[in-house]
Design a protein around this motif. Sequence first.
Motif, mmCIF file in Angstrom:
data_model
loop_
_atom_site.group_PDB
_atom_site.id
_atom_site.type_symbol
_atom_site.label_atom_id
_atom_site.label_comp_id
_atom_site.label_asym_id
_atom_site.label_seq_id
_atom_site.Cartn_x
_atom_site.Cartn_y
_atom_site.Cartn_z
ATOM 1 N N PRO A 35 0.829 -1.211 0.000
ATOM 2 C CA PRO A 35 0.000 0.000 0.000
ATOM 3 C C PRO A 35 0.863 1.261 0.000
ATOM 4 O O PRO A 35 2.010 1.257 0.461
ATOM 5 N N ALA A 36 0.316 2.340 -0.494
ATOM 6 C CA ALA A 36 0.989 3.633 -0.461
ATOM 7 C C ALA A 36 0.738 4.345 0.861
ATOM 8 O O ALA A 36 1.419 5.322 1.189
ATOM 9 N N GLU A 37 -0.230 3.840 1.630
ATOM 10 C CA GLU A 37 -0.548 4.379 2.942
ATOM 11 C C GLU A 37 -0.896 3.230 3.876
ATOM 12 O O GLU A 37 -1.284 2.143 3.424
ATOM 13 N N PHE A 38 -0.770 3.467 5.185
ATOM 14 C CA PHE A 38 -1.148 2.458 6.168
ATOM 15 C C PHE A 38 -1.612 3.138 7.447
ATOM 16 O O PHE A 38 -1.334 4.324 7.672
ATOM 17 N N LEU A 43 -3.389 6.642 13.420
ATOM 18 C CA LEU A 43 -3.088 7.660 12.428
ATOM 19 C C LEU A 43 -2.843 7.021 11.068
ATOM 20 O O LEU A 43 -2.583 5.814 10.967
ATOM 21 N N ARG A 44 -2.896 7.841 10.030
ATOM 22 C CA ARG A 44 -2.634 7.401 8.665
ATOM 23 C C ARG A 44 -1.228 7.852 8.264
ATOM 24 O O ARG A 44 -0.823 8.980 8.565
ATOM 25 N N TRP A 45 -0.485 6.956 7.575
ATOM 26 C CA TRP A 45 0.915 7.227 7.249
ATOM 27 C C TRP A 45 1.191 6.940 5.775
ATOM 28 O O TRP A 45 0.617 6.013 5.206
ATOM 29 N N ALA A 82 9.976 4.878 7.836
ATOM 30 C CA ALA A 82 8.834 5.695 7.432
ATOM 31 C C ALA A 82 8.603 6.886 8.350
ATOM 32 O O ALA A 82 7.766 7.735 8.065
ATOM 33 N N GLY A 83 9.308 6.937 9.474
ATOM 34 C CA GLY A 83 9.229 8.092 10.362
ATOM 35 C C GLY A 83 8.170 8.027 11.436
ATOM 36 O O GLY A 83 7.915 9.021 12.117
ATOM 37 N N VAL A 84 7.586 6.860 11.646
ATOM 38 C CA VAL A 84 6.482 6.745 12.607
ATOM 39 C C VAL A 84 6.918 7.142 14.015
ATOM 40 O O VAL A 84 6.252 7.938 14.690
ATOM 41 N N ILE A 85 8.031 6.600 14.482
ATOM 42 C CA ILE A 85 8.444 6.859 15.864
ATOM 43 C C ILE A 85 8.920 8.299 16.034
ATOM 44 O O ILE A 85 8.603 8.957 17.039
ATOM 45 N N ALA A 86 9.653 8.826 15.066
ATOM 46 C CA ALA A 86 10.115 10.211 15.157
ATOM 47 C C ALA A 86 8.932 11.179 15.194
ATOM 48 O O ALA A 86 8.887 12.104 16.021
ATOM 49 N N VAL A 87 7.970 10.981 14.315
ATOM 50 C CA VAL A 87 6.783 11.832 14.302
ATOM 51 C C VAL A 87 5.992 11.654 15.592
ATOM 52 O O VAL A 87 5.503 12.630 16.182
ATOM 53 N N ASN A 88 5.877 10.424 16.064
ATOM 54 C CA ASN A 88 5.163 10.156 17.315
ATOM 55 C C ASN A 88 5.823 10.875 18.491
ATOM 56 O O ASN A 88 5.140 11.375 19.390
ATOM 57 N N GLU A 111 10.058 12.720 5.904
ATOM 58 C CA GLU A 111 9.676 14.110 5.621
ATOM 59 C C GLU A 111 8.193 14.201 5.260
ATOM 60 O O GLU A 111 7.486 15.113 5.720
ATOM 61 N N LEU A 112 7.719 13.262 4.456
ATOM 62 C CA LEU A 112 6.312 13.248 4.078
ATOM 63 C C LEU A 112 5.410 13.081 5.291
ATOM 64 O O LEU A 112 4.389 13.775 5.427
ATOM 65 N N ASN A 113 5.775 12.174 6.184
ATOM 66 C CA ASN A 113 4.926 11.921 7.346
ATOM 67 C C ASN A 113 5.020 13.037 8.384
ATOM 68 O O ASN A 113 4.037 13.319 9.082
ATOM 69 N N ALA A 114 6.160 13.691 8.480
ATOM 70 C CA ALA A 114 6.259 14.860 9.362
ATOM 71 C C ALA A 114 5.353 15.979 8.863
ATOM 72 O O ALA A 114 4.660 16.640 9.648
ATOM 73 N N ALA A 115 5.329 16.170 7.537
ATOM 74 C CA ALA A 115 4.454 17.186 6.962
ATOM 75 C C ALA A 115 2.987 16.788 7.112
ATOM 76 O O ALA A 115 2.126 17.622 7.437
ATOM 77 N N ARG A 116 2.704 15.514 6.898
ATOM 78 C CA ARG A 116 1.316 15.028 6.987
ATOM 79 C C ARG A 116 0.735 15.283 8.363
ATOM 80 O O ARG A 116 -0.462 15.605 8.501
ATOM 81 N N HIS A 117 1.550 15.164 9.398
ATOM 82 C CA HIS A 117 1.049 15.297 10.772
ATOM 83 C C HIS A 117 1.428 16.622 11.425
ATOM 84 O O HIS A 117 1.296 16.782 12.642
#
Length: 243
Positions: A35-38, A43-45, A82-88, A111-117
């Motif tokens: 998937p392109a997202e999960f 949250l959505r990533w 994917a940056g989950v823990i850093a963003v969290n 970077e994408l997930n930091a911007a997304r959240h």
Amino acid sequence: MSTGELSRVPGVVQQSSFDVGMRLAQRHGELEGRPAEFDLLGLRWDLLPEVFAPIHTASTELFARWLPYPSGGKFIEIGCGAGVIAVNAALHGCTSVSAVDIVPAAVRNTELNAARHGVTDRVRVLGSDIFDALDPDERFDVVFWNSNVVPAPADFNCTIPTQRAIFDPGYAAHKRYLREGIARLTENGRLFLGFNSLGDIARLRALAARMGLRATEMQRATHRTGNAPVTFQLLEITATNRL
């Protein structure tokens, strides 16, 4: 649970951690059906090709829930994927978060997930081999790495990006993380390592002991990864002379 213990679990065929690691690396790198997202942690990533996929293992969710995030402090994640823990970490009160990865696609994904959240003001993303891209004097309240635990020969060459998230040839990266990570802490900082039973815990503890360090298990949980049960461990690394 070691791979030797895995062979004694009913219905589990004996297999080396290296063989399991090769299959995991292939699975994480597969594009078909990826998937392109999960969804994770409510949250959505975004998920880019060539990036370690948290959907295939419980490790990211477990460590994200187990880690103590220093409210108002500085946090760094090595191998951010994917940056989950850093963003969290940013979402849980850290005012300064650094996320580093040696794989360019992982840097972009974080970077994408930091911007997304909405945390780009608190999350800095760098392409780096462990701490190489950081200022030598930079220190952190919490340092974390969900490590590439599977041992491989020192001359093993990672041919696909996802193998870098699975294998550590000669345990050279673990040696560097222990030595350099402990030096990256603030006065009351804490050094954590995400580990699991596909790794060589005896080798890790021996490496730590030679540096005057110890690895203490803080949390553990067993989940199935593919067709085998894997025990995930959050380890805290401390100096043996620390009171």
